[in-house]
Design a protein around this motif. Structure first.
Motif, PDB file in Angstrom:
ATOM      1  N   LEU A 201       0.963  -1.212   0.058  1.00  0.00           N
ATOM      2  CA  LEU A 201       0.133  -0.177   0.198  1.00  0.00           C
ATOM      3  C   LEU A 201       1.376   1.156   0.517  1.00  0.00           C
ATOM      4  N   THR A 202       0.660   1.820  -0.951  1.00  0.00           N
ATOM      5  CA  THR A 202       1.071   3.579  -1.172  1.00  0.00           C
ATOM      6  C   THR A 202       0.127   4.612  -0.145  1.00  0.00           C
ATOM      7  N   ALA A 203       1.008   5.683   0.016  1.00  0.00           N
ATOM      8  CA  ALA A 203       0.097   6.634  -0.135  1.00  0.00           C
ATOM      9  C   ALA A 203       1.175   7.942  -0.795  1.00  0.00           C
ATOM     10  N   THR A 204       0.647   8.722  -2.160  1.00  0.00           N
ATOM     11  CA  THR A 204       0.893   9.713  -2.754  1.00  0.00           C
ATOM     12  C   THR A 204       0.287  11.027  -2.514  1.00  0.00           C
ATOM     13  N   ALA A 205       1.818  11.776  -1.937  1.00  0.00           N
ATOM     14  CA  ALA A 205       1.271  13.321  -1.810  1.00  0.00           C
ATOM     15  C   ALA A 205       1.973  14.488  -2.293  1.00  0.00           C
ATOM     16  N   GLY A 206       0.831  14.833  -3.633  1.00  0.00           N
ATOM     17  CA  GLY A 206       1.912  15.460  -5.150  1.00  0.00           C
ATOM     18  C   GLY A 206       2.468  14.620  -5.786  1.00  0.00           C
ATOM     19  N   SER A 207       3.954  14.626  -5.852  1.00  0.00           N
ATOM     20  CA  SER A 207       5.264  13.843  -6.208  1.00  0.00           C
ATOM     21  C   SER A 207       5.436  12.860  -6.011  1.00  0.00           C
ATOM     22  N   GLN A 208       5.428  13.362  -4.624  1.00  0.00           N
ATOM     23  CA  GLN A 208       6.003  11.681  -3.702  1.00  0.00           C
ATOM     24  C   GLN A 208       5.127  11.044  -3.334  1.00  0.00           C
ATOM     25  N   THR A 209       5.647   9.886  -3.301  1.00  0.00           N
ATOM     26  CA  THR A 209       4.784   8.619  -2.674  1.00  0.00           C
ATOM     27  C   THR A 209       6.110   7.608  -1.401  1.00  0.00           C
ATOM     28  N   ILE A 210       5.323   7.500  -0.753  1.00  0.00           N
ATOM     29  CA  ILE A 210       5.420   6.399   0.733  1.00  0.00           C
ATOM     30  C   ILE A 210       5.713   5.649   0.830  1.00  0.00           C
ATOM     31  N   THR A 211       5.958   3.966   0.639  1.00  0.00           N
ATOM     32  CA  THR A 211       5.709   3.098   0.847  1.00  0.00           C
ATOM     33  C   THR A 211       5.348   2.456   2.298  1.00  0.00           C
ATOM     34  N   LEU A 212       3.870   2.556   2.612  1.00  0.00           N
ATOM     35  CA  LEU A 212       3.556   1.531   4.362  1.00  0.00           C
ATOM     36  C   LEU A 212       4.574   0.434   4.393  1.00  0.00           C
ATOM     37  N   PRO A 213       4.311   0.121   5.164  1.00  0.00           N
ATOM     38  CA  PRO A 213       5.145  -1.185   5.593  1.00  0.00           C
ATOM     39  C   PRO A 213       4.469  -2.350   4.950  1.00  0.00           C
ATOM     40  N   GLU A 214       5.038  -3.364   5.066  1.00  0.00           N
ATOM     41  CA  GLU A 214       4.552  -5.130   5.219  1.00  0.00           C
ATOM     42  C   GLU A 214       3.446  -5.436   6.258  1.00  0.00           C
ATOM     43  N   GLY A 215       2.110  -5.444   6.061  1.00  0.00           N
ATOM     44  CA  GLY A 215       1.738  -6.003   6.614  1.00  0.00           C
ATOM     45  C   GLY A 215       0.290  -4.451   7.679  1.00  0.00           C
ATOM     46  N   THR A 216       0.499  -3.612   6.922  1.00  0.00           N
ATOM     47  CA  THR A 216      -0.009  -2.714   7.441  1.00  0.00           C
ATOM     48  C   THR A 216      -1.710  -3.057   7.353  1.00  0.00           C
ATOM     49  N   LEU A 217      -2.358  -3.273   6.187  1.00  0.00           N
ATOM     50  CA  LEU A 217      -3.513  -3.589   5.697  1.00  0.00           C
ATOM     51  C   LEU A 217      -4.104  -4.703   6.524  1.00  0.00           C
ATOM     52  N   HIS A 218      -2.834  -5.915   6.501  1.00  0.00           N
ATOM     53  CA  HIS A 218      -3.214  -6.658   7.666  1.00  0.00           C
ATOM     54  C   HIS A 218      -3.511  -6.260   8.621  1.00  0.00           C
ATOM     55  N   GLU A 219      -2.872  -5.161   9.795  1.00  0.00           N
ATOM     56  CA  GLU A 219      -3.330  -4.916  10.887  1.00  0.00           C
ATOM     57  C   GLU A 219      -4.614  -3.459  10.477  1.00  0.00           C
TER      58      GLU A 219
END
Length: 411
Positions: free
Chosen positions: A254-272
């Motif tokens: 799962l990623t979060a994109t703000a403007g032109s920049q993207t942060i990858t969320l840690p593995e297991g985020t969707l599980h938690e």
């Protein structure tokens, strides 16, 4: 000693203004409860209803097992400490502390015992013969506390008692009041506008807004799991950074994109946090606390997709850390909650945020950081500590309450 319970308590004035709306709140026997919120949120009105200084429009208020809606203030077995101290200038410290007991015709020997005990607890023994004008602000506040203590009430009510003290003395008195309350074990309701006071003193903190209870929980839960954007922005100093972002799934992550920049969320985020899956491809408000941002040069192991890039506009060196203000090509989140928080802080720049192409964030960097204003910076993000809010409702996107109690909204 006794607990205090609000059951659907409402206060509406004659002109139709509702200061407190349907307040449900239980304060346990011996608990230190802090009511906090912006000016005009209803916290002082709630306190004054407990004191019997404001009539209750509807609902039930209990002190212990007794309904006190129509019980006169003098018969409620409470003691109130005001921000103005309210000391009698012509009386000595001893007589100020003893005044309420003399009015109630308590035997002289009992008065002497109680005053002596209070003076010992509050370190006022050398000052008992002095007049208030010969005392410092902190000593005057101790006298006001002593006057409350000697009454041996069921509950203490404190209305911003430290607001007239300087910053250093406030820190000292915060610790003294919290320690005193623990030693005495008396149920205490403490009203403040200062969220640092609230977080450092209360067993639990109740955040109010426009007469309604937003969230009540222990300080750490409020900080880690704010129920909505308002609580998130009010609790924490400096305030949480809030920017517009879009969530998306990419290569199983799962990623979060703000403007032109993207942060990858840690593995297991969707599980938690499975509810985040509902926002795949949708906009969210991304919350990042300043302490979860660090100079990437001081965190070299942080992956590239857990970093943000920006331009430093201001640095504030505090010795043990540096507050770094930087801009990035993202959109500042501007919601009703954000506008209200900015207005309460006296920040009139929020009206311009809609037009700004860049968001300004604040990071709490380590003291060894060498970033400078006017230079680009790479910022490491603790992606495990990110907060997500629905931009339409302002509610936090959680899957469970984590011990949080809310009014009119779940987490």
């Amino acid at each position: 000693m006794a607990g205090v319970a609000f059951d659907g308590v409402t206060k509406t004035y004659a002109d139709g203004t509702t200061a407190v709306q349907d307040l449900d709140l239980e304060i346990a026997d011996g608990e230190f409860m802090v009511l906090v919120g912006p000016s005009g949120c209803g916290k002082t009105t709630a306190l004054r209803m407990v004191a019997g200084l404001e009539e209750i429009s509807s609902g039930v208020l209990k002190i212990g097992d007794r309904v006190v809606n129509h019980v006169p203030s003098r018969d409620r077995d409470i003691a109130m400490v005001f921000q103005s101290y309210a000391l009698y200038p012509h009386l000595s410290v001893y007589d100020n502390i003893a005044f309420g007991l003399k009015i109630k015709k308590v035997p002289k020997e009992e008065i002497e015992r109680r005053v002596a005990d209070a003076a010992r607890i509050l370190d006022l023994e050398p000052y008992l013969k002095r007049k208030p004008r010969a005392l410092s602000g902190g000593q005057r506040q101790r006298v006001a506390m002593g006057r409350a203590i000697v009454r041996e009430p069921a509950a203490f009510l404190m209305d911003e008692p430290l607001s007239n003290l300087d910053a250093k003395l406030r820190v000292q008195m915060r610790a003294e009041i919290a320690g005193l309350q623990r030693d005495l074990g008396v149920t205490t309701i403490y009203v403040t506008h200062d969220q640092v006071e609230a977080m450092t003193m209360g067993d639990r903190v109740a955040v109010m807004r426009k007469g309604e209870l937003q969230q009540v929980a222990d300080p750490q839960t409020l900080y880690d799991h704010p129920v909505n954007l308002f609580v998130a922005g009010f609790i924490g100093s400096p305030a949480m950074n809030m920017i517009e972002a879009t969530l998306a799934r990419s290569n199983g992550s799962l990623t979060a994109t703000a403007g032109s920049q993207t942060i990858t969320l840690p593995e297991g985020t969707l599980h938690e946090r499975p509810r985040l899956a509902e926002y795949d491809g949708r906009a969210v408000v991304l919350g990042i606390r300043p302490e979860d941002l660090e100079d990437a040069a001081l965190a070299p192991d942080t992956p590239v997709d857990h970093r943000l890039r920006g331009d430093v506009t201001l640095t504030e060196a505090l010795g043990s850390e540096i507050m770094v203000h930087f801009t990035m090509d993202a959109k500042q989140a501007v919601t009703e909650d954000v506008r209200e928080l900015a207005a309460d802080a006296g920040d009139d720049r929020v009206a311009q945020l809609d037009e700004k192409p860049h968001a300004t964030l604040v990071g709490r960097f380590g003291a060894r950081s060498r970033v400078r204003p006017g230079q680009p910076a790479e910022v490491a993000v603790d992606s495990r500590a990110l907060h997500f809010f629905d931009p339409e409702t302002g509610m936090g996107i959680y899957d469970r309450t984590d011990g949080t109690e809310t009014k009119g909204a779940g987490t």
